[in-house]
Design an enzyme around this catalytic site. Structure first.
Site, short mmCIF file in Angstrom:
data_model
loop_
_atom_site.label_atom_id
_atom_site.label_comp_id
_atom_site.label_asym_id
_atom_site.label_seq_id
_atom_site.Cartn_x
_atom_site.Cartn_y
_atom_site.Cartn_z
N VAL A 61 0.86 -1.18 0.00
CA VAL A 61 0.00 0.00 0.00
C VAL A 61 0.89 1.23 0.00
O VAL A 61 1.76 1.38 0.87
CB VAL A 61 -0.94 0.02 1.23
CG1 VAL A 61 -1.75 1.32 1.26
CG2 VAL A 61 -1.87 -1.18 1.22
N ALA A 106 4.60 4.07 2.95
CA ALA A 106 4.04 2.86 2.34
C ALA A 106 4.19 1.71 3.34
O ALA A 106 4.87 1.86 4.37
CB ALA A 106 4.79 2.53 1.06
N LYS A 107 3.57 0.62 3.08
CA LYS A 107 3.79 -0.58 3.89
C LYS A 107 3.44 -1.79 3.03
O LYS A 107 2.58 -1.70 2.14
CB LYS A 107 2.88 -0.55 5.12
CG LYS A 107 3.38 -1.43 6.24
CD LYS A 107 4.44 -0.70 7.02
CE LYS A 107 4.99 -1.52 8.16
NZ LYS A 107 5.87 -0.71 9.01
N GLY A 108 4.10 -2.90 3.32
CA GLY A 108 3.80 -4.14 2.60
C GLY A 108 3.59 -5.26 3.59
O GLY A 108 4.00 -5.17 4.75
#
Ligand code: NAD
Length: 417
Positions: A61, A106-108
């Site tokens: 995201v 962001a992050k995953g």
């Protein structure tokens, strides 16, 4: 709304709304900042050691990149959901803005249980996930880093996969790599160093003598142990520490390295010679100058907030204090240095790692820590300035500062096409 991820996302959005209201942001800009710019969901098929194929679901995201390329970790956990990853991506936007890094957020995440997977299964999962998101990440687009259950080795696999796909070594695609493939000196203790700087600055600003200040630390992993070590070196007194099995108290002060030796031998800090065993609940309620939660989220809640006796809480962990507890602590005059400021040392050194990779040069550990120290002091002062300007606690002050910075960037860039 039943899920933990959904509650977490609602909480993050509610806090944003409050900040947006205070800053008087217009409605369109609020919607803009609440909505991630890109959400990617990928399937990650992995050939397991047994020969069968399992398909995992992965996310990336990308919340906002008005201030610079997206930046944020990747976590591997069975509880990963799109809502949780979205909330964490938004928090990264605020964290990079608080410390004024030229990054967005962001992050995953991949929904999987790494504890039940072999090393080679995790490697195949990492490489396939990287291939699946390779088109949306990049050294000037989105730079991942480690998070829960991912580590420097995971980052090395991501770097190698991306480099093979692009046909050139690209260390600047990830941060938190092992030092011998371009990781930065000082990265391992960066978060703790930032926490220690916040303790030092809080002592100065709130007029608590730093020398021999009493400190209790919950969690004795990467953040907790290194914070104990640095603060002890600087002259503070570590009176209590804990891990998931329980805690120890010694009013005369503990030697962090000795406690770590004991933990390595016995797998816990409990039963350390010369200290008294205490529970994690007792540790949180000790009468100390500083309490550093450095374990997991939701540790200071409505249930124990009225029994906390520390003068200042410095949040090494992410989300250790609930919103209800925040209100009680504020009424009781207990200061909280919030997570998005206190644990931003990690992402700050990630930024220095990325710059070193892009320029193909190396900073020494001393140079890295000096730059980190300066950045943290500046951010600490700016957050305090915002909290006094708006007459709010430091958590709200930090968020106001961050949202203001991001909103300003979005407004300057405008919307195109
Ligand atoms: P870690 O896994 O190295 O250490 C966690 C420690 O917490 C361990 O000692 C574990 O035993 C202890 N623990 C777990 N459950 C506990 C409980 N219920 N009560 C008491 N102790 C408990 O993790 P870490 O990297 O040190 O991260 C700690 C926190 O800091 C997390 O919230 C993480 O998100 C946050 N954080 C870490 C970094 C980083 O650079 N490592 C950066 C930013 C934020």
């Amino acid at each position: 709304m039943n899920g933990k991820g959904e509650r977490f996302l609602k909480d993050v959005l509610d806090r944003f709304d409050e900040a947006a209201e205070t800053l008087n942001l217009d409605e369109g800009l609020r919607e803009f900042l609440k909505t991630p710019k890109r959400v990617v969901t990928v399937s990650v098929p992995v050939k397991m050691d047994s020969g069968c194929v399992k398909v995992f679901i992965g996310y990336r995201v990308q919340h906002n990149n008005a201030r610079g390329p997206y930046k944020g970790g990747i976590r591997y956990h069975p509880d990963v959901t799109l809502e949780e990853v979205t909330a964490l991506a938004m928090l990264m936007t605020w964290k990079t803005a608080v410390v004024d890094l030229p990054f967005g957020g962001a992050k995953g995440g991949v929904k999987c249980n790494p504890k039940e997977m072999s090393r080679s299964e995790i490697e195949r999962l990492t490489r396939r996930y990287t291939a699946a998101i390779a088109d949306v990440i990049g050294p000037h687009i989105d730079i991942p880093a480690p998070d829960v259950y991912t580590d420097p080795q995971t980052m090395a696999w991501i770097m190698d996969t991306y480099s093979q796909l692009k046909g050139a070594p690209t260390p600047e695609i990830v941060t938190g790599k092992p030092v011998h493939v371009g990781g930065s000196e000082g990265r391992e203790e960066a978060t703790s160093y930032g926490v220690a700087v916040c303790v030092r600055e809080a002592a100065k600003k709130f007029k608590i003598p730093f020398k021999n200040a009493s400190i209790a630390i919950q969690g004795y992993g990467n953040v907790g142990y290194n914070a104990a070590r640095i603060l002890h070196d600087w002259g503070a007194k570590i009176v209590a520490v804990s891990d998931s099995k329980g805690g120890i108290l010694c009013r005369d002060g503990l030697i962090p390295e000795k406690v770590m030796e004991h933990k390595k031998k016995t797998r816990s800090v409990v039963n350390f010679q010369g200290a008294e065993n205490i529970s994690n609940e007792e540790l949180l309620e000790l009468d100390v100058d500083f309490l550093i939660p450095a374990a997991i989220e939701e540790q200071i809640t409505i249930k124990n907030a009225d029994r906390i006796r520390a003068k200042v809480i410095v949040e090494g962990a992410n989300g250790p204090t609930t919103s209800e507890a925040d209100k009680i602590l504020a009424e009781r005059g207990i200061k909280v240095v919030p997570d998005i400021l206190a644990n931003a040392g990690g992402v700050t050194v990630s930024y220095l790692e990325w710059v070193q990779n892009l320029q193909r040069f190396r900073l020494s550990r001393e140079e890295v820590l000096k730059r980190l120290d300066d950045k943290m002091v500046k951010a600490f002062d700016e957050v305090l300035e915002y909290s006094s300007r708006y007459e709010v606690d430091m958590r709200k002050g930090a968020l106001l500062l961050a949202v203001h910075r991001v909103a300003e960037a979005v407004n300057s860039l405008g919307i195109w096409p």
